[in-house]
Design an enzyme around this catalytic site. Structure first.
Site: not given
Ligand code: ARG
Length: 457
Positions: A156, A277
């Site tokens: 999970h 970026s």
């Protein structure tokens, strides 16, 4: 160019219809296979006495010339041709005259395209298998370097139990080994020759289908001529195996993306396989992994496309089937592209062992082992589970980990606790004491490594 089938028609087809119909744009990829198939067919026609030796020799020389001219660039594909089969046949006839017109005896484009595609996809699939094996090899190498590297194992996406990074990477080796097996299995099933099925019903000529099958490296012939020209099961099988390869690469990508984030920082990707970026100077983005995850969608789409093309068409050949190629080519090319980038990306990836260890220290991932400690001393597992649950709750409130809780506090919750518990719940013990087959324990990991190595032999 006059159409080979022009005889029956009174009017010429419209240019727009020709363009719509043409497949040379993408089936030109199969020119080598088309020539190989034609050579095998011509040899068989000559050996069975259907073609004279003289014509045969002209065909062999003509096709050989076309092949080397296409390879060398002296001959260009005619984008106006209907398909690769028509292009090569008309080029042959241009070069050698009537002998070229005899090549198509006892053959149809329906069995011709079927054989070309099988040959082409067989080779492509072998390339994918080789790439998969390389990826398994580099992943295995990383696993071997990290048999002592402890990290949190998750369920999970919550810290669950400690494992080694080797154990985690070996899970991918197993997945990729199954991919290899699936492709090898598909190869076995598809390796039958449709050549000689002709248009759909076979032929009145005394052809020898076994001879052409053998010459082209097939294990035998397709047993039914209608099936021979209609079968594209192998495209679906390969596309579905490729889709599963992409599922595996996509899951691996997702983990690499997570692990590269500041929140995890479990691995550092090499600069040469990341990007920056345009605005944020601090960024180092895992673009390669993201693109692989993204490209998974198109490979699923290729599978769905082919299944849908096939579902409604009656036997035998229908032009719909021309749609098989772009999908299966896209599928295999995307998989090859993704494997090609994944191999060096994994090879150059650095695991940040201290960060993995620090993350494993937090999150109470040794709680199961603490419960096992009590159980081994006689407490029923469910009671031990409850006791440890309460201890975890207490530690969370106090802001401490299990190994920071004092022995007095432990004893106040159960008399079974003794000082040896600290050794029992150390991360090294949690991993080292896993003795079941396939577990993260050191012995099991060594066995898994040996198994993968053996599979790669
Ligand atoms: N270009 C066609 C294809 O890819 C070749 C077979 C054409 N056969 C025919 N009967 N029109 O399927």
């Amino acid at each position: 160019m006059e159409k080979m089938w022009a005889g029956r028609f009174e009017k010429k087809s419209e240019k727009i219809a020709d363009d719509f119909n043409s497949s040379i744009r993408f089936d030109k990829k199969m020119y080598k296979e088309d020539i190989r198939g034609s050579l095998a067919h011509a040899t068989m026609l000559m050996k069975t006495g259907i073609l004279t030796e003289d014509d045969y020799q002209k065909i062999v020389d003509g096709l050989g010339g076309i092949l080397s001219d296409l390879n060398g660039g002296a001959l260009c594909f005619d984008e106006n041709a209907e398909d690769i089969h028509m292009f090569i046949e008309s080029e042959l006839t241009k070069r050698i005259g009537d002998a070229g017109k005899r090549l198509h005896t006892a053959r149809s484009r329906n069995d011709q395209v079927a054989v070309d595609l099988r040959l082409y996809m067989r080779e492509q699939t072998e390339e994918v298998i080789a790439l998969l094996k390389s990826l398994i090899r580099v992943t295995l190498e990383k696993a071997k370097e990290n048999t002592q590297t402890i990290m949190p194992g998750y369920t999970h996406l919550q810290r669950a139990q400690p494992i080694t990074f080797a154990q985690h990477l070996l899970a991918y080796c197993m997945m990729l080994l199954r991919d290899v097996g699936r492709l090898q299995d598909a190869l076995k099933r598809m390796n039958y020759s449709p050549l000689g099925s002709c248009a759909l019903a076979g032929t009145t000529y005394p052809i020898d289908r076994d001879m052409t099958a053998k010459a082209l490296g097939f294990d035998g012939v397709c047993m039914n001529s209608v099936d021979g020209v209609s079968d594209r099961d192998y495209c679906v099988e390969l596309e579905s195996a490729f889709a599963l390869v992409m599922t595996h690469l996509s899951r691996f990508s997702e983990e690499i993306i997570l692990w590269s984030s500041w929140e995890f920082k479990f691995v550092e990707l090499d600069d040469s396989y990341t990007t920056g970026s345009s605005i944020m100077p601090q960024k180092k983005n895992p673009d390669m992994a993201e693109l692989v995850r993204g490209k998974t969608g198109r490979v699923y789409g290729d599978l769905m496309g082919t299944l849908t093309v096939l579902k409604g068409i009656p036997l035998a050949y229908n032009k719909d089937m021309q749609e098989d190629k772009e999908a299966v080519f896209d599928s295999v090319e995307t998989v090859k592209l993704c494997l090609g980038i994944f191999i060096p990306m994994i090879e150059t990836m650095t695991p940040l062992k201290e960060n993995m260890y620090a993350a494993a220290k937090k999150g109470f991932i040794n709680a199961t082992d603490l419960a096992d400690y009590l159980t081994k001393k006689g407490m029923p597992f469910r009671s031990a589970y409850k006791t440890v649950g309460e201890i975890v709750g207490y530690c969370i409130k106090k802001g401490i980990t299990l190994d920071e809780m004092s022995i007095e506090e432990y004893k106040s919750r159960s008399e079974l606790f003794e000082a040896d518990l600290y050794g029992e719940i150390s991360l090294e013990t949690c991993v080292g004491k896993r003795i079941s087959k396939g577990s993260t324990g050191y012995q099991s990991v060594a066995e898994q490594i040996a198994y993968v190595e053996e599979c790669l032999q």
